[in-house]
Design an enzyme around this catalytic site. Structure first.
Site, short mmCIF file in Angstrom:
data_model
loop_
_atom_site.label_atom_id
_atom_site.label_comp_id
_atom_site.label_asym_id
_atom_site.label_seq_id
_atom_site.Cartn_x
_atom_site.Cartn_y
_atom_site.Cartn_z
N ASP A 287 -9.23 -20.34 4.22
CA ASP A 287 -9.56 -21.28 5.29
C ASP A 287 -10.42 -20.53 6.32
OD1 ASP A 287 -9.82 -23.50 6.82
OD2 ASP A 287 -7.69 -23.94 6.98
C1 BGC Z 1 -9.56 -26.31 8.57
C2 BGC Z 1 -9.92 -26.75 7.18
C3 BGC Z 1 -11.39 -27.00 7.07
C4 BGC Z 1 -12.14 -25.77 7.50
C5 BGC Z 1 -13.65 -25.90 7.38
C6 BGC Z 1 -10.47 -25.22 9.10
O1 BGC Z 1 -10.26 -24.99 10.45
O2 BGC Z 1 -8.23 -25.87 8.59
O3 BGC Z 1 -9.17 -27.89 6.85
O4 BGC Z 1 -11.70 -27.39 5.77
O5 BGC Z 1 -11.82 -25.50 8.85
O6 BGC Z 1 -14.17 -26.74 8.31
#
Ligand code: BGC
Length: 761
Positions: A287
């Protein structure tokens, strides 16, 4: 007859064999292509493939990457996210394909969570439709639009089981149940990926957040998770596994720790379970900066955590650039092996190969298609239908709903004429200027047949801390220049002149979603004051509730005449709401999460254990598992939702009362529409084993069917109960069925069920 059967079996065998052979030949071809390519790659280029960067755009943390163009040119980037549009994507792809040494294409990702340009209801709302073909279709439409907008990779489905509505990200998932959650995970992966990842209208899905992200302590985002293996396997892991079984191309690791090890560097999760036990063949991406956040978790410096993550099974690093900046050194120092780097690189290249990017890197870069395929009338219509199916009718005293298309309606509340908050969290490409407000929807559906008196009545919140935090990404809560009392007075004056009040209340879009946890999940005080004043007028009050989480509404439930939960409905919000308010569509949504009576009951979920001292009706309270100040019941149970009509259920009839070995049985229930409207009903089946080696849940969902019944009509619904439905994880984490007595429960929600029993010998 026997001969025909033999012939069919032989045909089947031959086609399976030829399918396996084709797949094998394709794999051989792919492996050869990738081995050839990798033999030309330097170590830096291999590490570069493991790097996922955002040049800005949609960010949920600090932007680490700089000089992105040069990095692409130097082979230091495997994929980009946060940009869209066929032209922009073509430009970036050009740098990779035309100007980098080995011409390796990039993939392009984005958070397409509940629609791309046409926004569908938030996932929690969508899950309340219990309508798998429809959910699959929303993902398919999202894929079509995203692909037309240049993208080939979406960060969805989010399948984290959540039992804590304080957690803001409960809005992004399918609620509390592993069975329903697994069905939805499967439908969404199929919707995004179709059966051909090289088609120009499909995208690779990314199931997230692996794993257990929804079990953050105290519902506080990014917080610690600590959970027994049994609970994990039984209740939390199934939806991720369902996505893997459905062929999801990628998995995103989560921010939280599991067993004291951050998920992004957790070998048990990323290798032992995901690859060894489940046979996952795609790649794992971290993530957003979750790799470098392992430093804050306290497991090492950037070099250490990057090496640990690679060894644990992480293939791609989102934003942190830990792999890019430290893996070479770690390899030289013997902290990781060449094979570990190669394996990760191979998985990324395989994904690109399967997406057909080596054949045509510009498949999704057709500007003409973008204008024709995005936000079409038919996509908007699909969004409107999805919204209608996601609404849950929580209360409807005196059949005040559906409303008559006549008389005077007082339309009040901070969400009644509010375009800014209809789409909900994560709508990166959605544009709220294109969505329909409730006021507009009522005008569209009822025209001049009703007289509408509008009054705002309250701000979404008057609490300065809540306003400031909610408005971090934009002004979702705007504060009226009038005093709260002036607004209430205006609303009460409108109510006094009306036949019925429609009060549009609830949360702002970003009061749920990432980093949007709340310790108090009741209506904001400003709206509570408004509602009390409206109810004091004595007029019937219909609450239309906007929310991304279950809320605590005991007072509202007691005093409002009707309540319709519309979540955040998406682009067609107002039209869908008006359709349901006026009875053009009879609501059929059923809750996918329990609504607590108060915050102290959390976590509250239907598939809980019995305990050694359960409280039964009529028992005295002392020395039972309960509270002094509130009952154990939720306000609204899992599976609950009313209709404008009513349904009656027969007792379930079982085909057998004793089974043995791997035998199955059927349960048949007759459902009758006993009310005055045609309508849909979600018929639910729960199982409970009386005694087992691991304490069983009091009930677990094992089947459901959504049926349509005309007024007065009856239908028999038949459920197959298979051996696998009787299985659970024992203390050795083996999936087993144990002989014993089972209850089969059928009904229209998890509380109101009728029971029959059978025995597994
Ligand atoms: C979130 C994810 C997301 C990623 C990319 C993160 O902060 O937890 O769900 O896909 O950002 O934007």
């Amino acid at each position: 007859m026997k001969k025909i059967c033999l012939f069919i079996s032989a045909l089947l065998f031959i086609s399976i064999l030829s399918f396996a052979q084709t797949t094998y030949q394709q794999d051989v071809k792919m492996n050869k292509f990738i081995s050839d390519l990798m033999s030309k790659m330097t170590l830096d280029e291999k590490i570069g493939q493991l790097n996922l960067v955002t040049p800005g755009g949609a960010v949920t943390g600090s932007v680490v990457s700089s000089d992105v163009d040069n990095k692409i040119r130097n082979g230091q980037v495997g994929g980009l996210f946060g940009i869209n549009g066929p032209d922009k994507i073509r430009q970036a792809q050009d740098i990779a394909v035309k100007n980098s040494r080995l011409h390796i294409p990039l993939f392009f990702g984005l958070d397409v969570i509940h629609g791309h340009r046409t926004i569908f209801p938030i996932p929690l709302g969508l899950s309340c439709s219990w309508d798998m073909p429809m959910i699959q279709n929303t993902a398919h439409i999202a894929a079509t639009e995203a692909a037309a907008d240049g993208l080939n990779w979406v960060y969805s489905p989010m399948v984290d089981i959540a039992r804590d509505p304080r957690w803001g990200r409960i809005a992004e998932g399918a609620g509390e149940d592993p069975y329903l959650g697994s069905q939805i995970a499967t439908a969404m992966v199929r919707g995004y990926q179709g059966n051909d990842l090289t088609a120009n209208n499909t995208v690779m899905a990314c199931v997230k957040h692996y794993a257990l992200y929804g079990a953050a302590e105290a519902g506080r985002d990014y917080n610690t998770v600590d959970m027994s293996r049994i609970k994990m396997y039984q209740y939390y892991l199934p939806p991720y596994k369902a996505a893997v079984d459905a062929g999801v191309g990628s998995v995103m690791s989560s921010f939280n720790e599991v067993d004291g090890i951050p998920a992004t560097g957790n070998k048990f999760l990323l290798t032992d379970v995901l690859r060894t036990q489940w046979g996952f063949k795609g790649f794992v991406v971290s993530d957003y900066t979750s790799l470098s956040e392992m430093i804050n978790h306290g497991t090492g410096d950037l070099q250490t955590v990057s090496a640990n993550a690679l060894k644990a099974g992480l293939d791609m690093d989102m934003v942190a650039e830990g792999f890019l900046n430290t893996l070479k050194k770690s390899l030289q120092e013997g902290k990781v092996t060449q094979k570990q780097v190669d394996d990760a690189c191979r998985r990324i290249l395989e994904a690109k190969y399967k997406m057909g990017l080596f054949d045509d890197a510009y498949r999704h870069c057709d500007a003409q298609r973008a204008s024709a395929a995005i936000l079409t009338d038919s996509n908007r219509m699909a969004s409107r239908m999805a919204a209608e199916h996601s609404f849950v009718l929580l209360k409807n005293s005196n059949n005040v709903l559906p409303l008559k298309k006549s008389g005077t309606i007082a339309l009040v509340g901070p969400l009644a004429d509010n375009q800014r908050n209809m789409l909900g969290t994560w709508n990166i490409r959605g544009e709220y200027s294109e969505d329909i407000t409730v006021a507009q929807g009522i005008k569209n559906i009822a025209g001049n047949d009703v007289n509408v008196l509008y009054a705002r009545g309250a701000n979404i919140s008057d609490d300065s801390m809540t306003i400031a935090n909610t408005n971090t990404l934009g002004k979702e809560i705007d504060v009226d220049s009038r005093t709260p009392q002036q607004m209430i007075d205006e609303a009460v004056a409108a109510a006094n002149k009306a036949d019925v009040v429609v009060a549009c209340l609830g949360e702002a879009a970003d009061m749920t979603g990432e980093a949007s946890s709340m310790s108090n999940i009741s209506l904001q005080q400003s709206q509570e004051n408004l509602l009390q004043a409206l109810i004091a007028t004595g007029k019937p009050v219909v609450v239309v509730l906007f929310n991304g989480r279950p809320m605590t509404l005991p007072w509202e439930n007691k005093n409002a005449t009707a309540m319709l939960d519309v979540w955040f409905p998406g682009t067609e919000a107002g039209n869908a709401i008006a359709d349901v308010l006026f009875g053009n569509y009879n609501p059929s949504g059923k809750l996918s999460t329990s609504f607590p009576q108060n915050v102290g009951q959390i976590p509250i979920y239907y598939n809980h254990k019995n305990t050694g001292r359960p409280l039964h009706d009529g028992d005295g309270h002392k020395f039972k598992s309960d509270y002094l100040d509130v009952t154990n019941e939720p306000l609204y149970p899992f599976g609950y939702g009313l209709s404008y009509t009513s349904f009656s259920y027969s007792d379930p009839v079982l085909s057998k009362t004793t089974i043995s070995g791997t035998e199955g049985l059927t349960a048949t229930v007759t459902v009758t529409n006993t009310g005055n409207y045609d309508g849909e009903e979600v018929v639910q089946l729960y199982l409970h084993e009386k005694y087992a080696s691991i304490t069983p849940a009091v009930k677990q969902l094992k089947g459901f069917q959504k049926i349509f019944l005309k007024k007065g009509e009856s239908k028999q619904v038949v459920f197959n109960i298979n051996h696998s439905d009787l299985m659970f994880y024992n203390s050795d984490l083996k999936l087993v069925a144990e002989p014993g007595d089972f209850d089969v429960m059928t009904g229209g929600d998890s509380r109101d069920v009728k029971t029959a029993s059978f025995t597994l010998k």
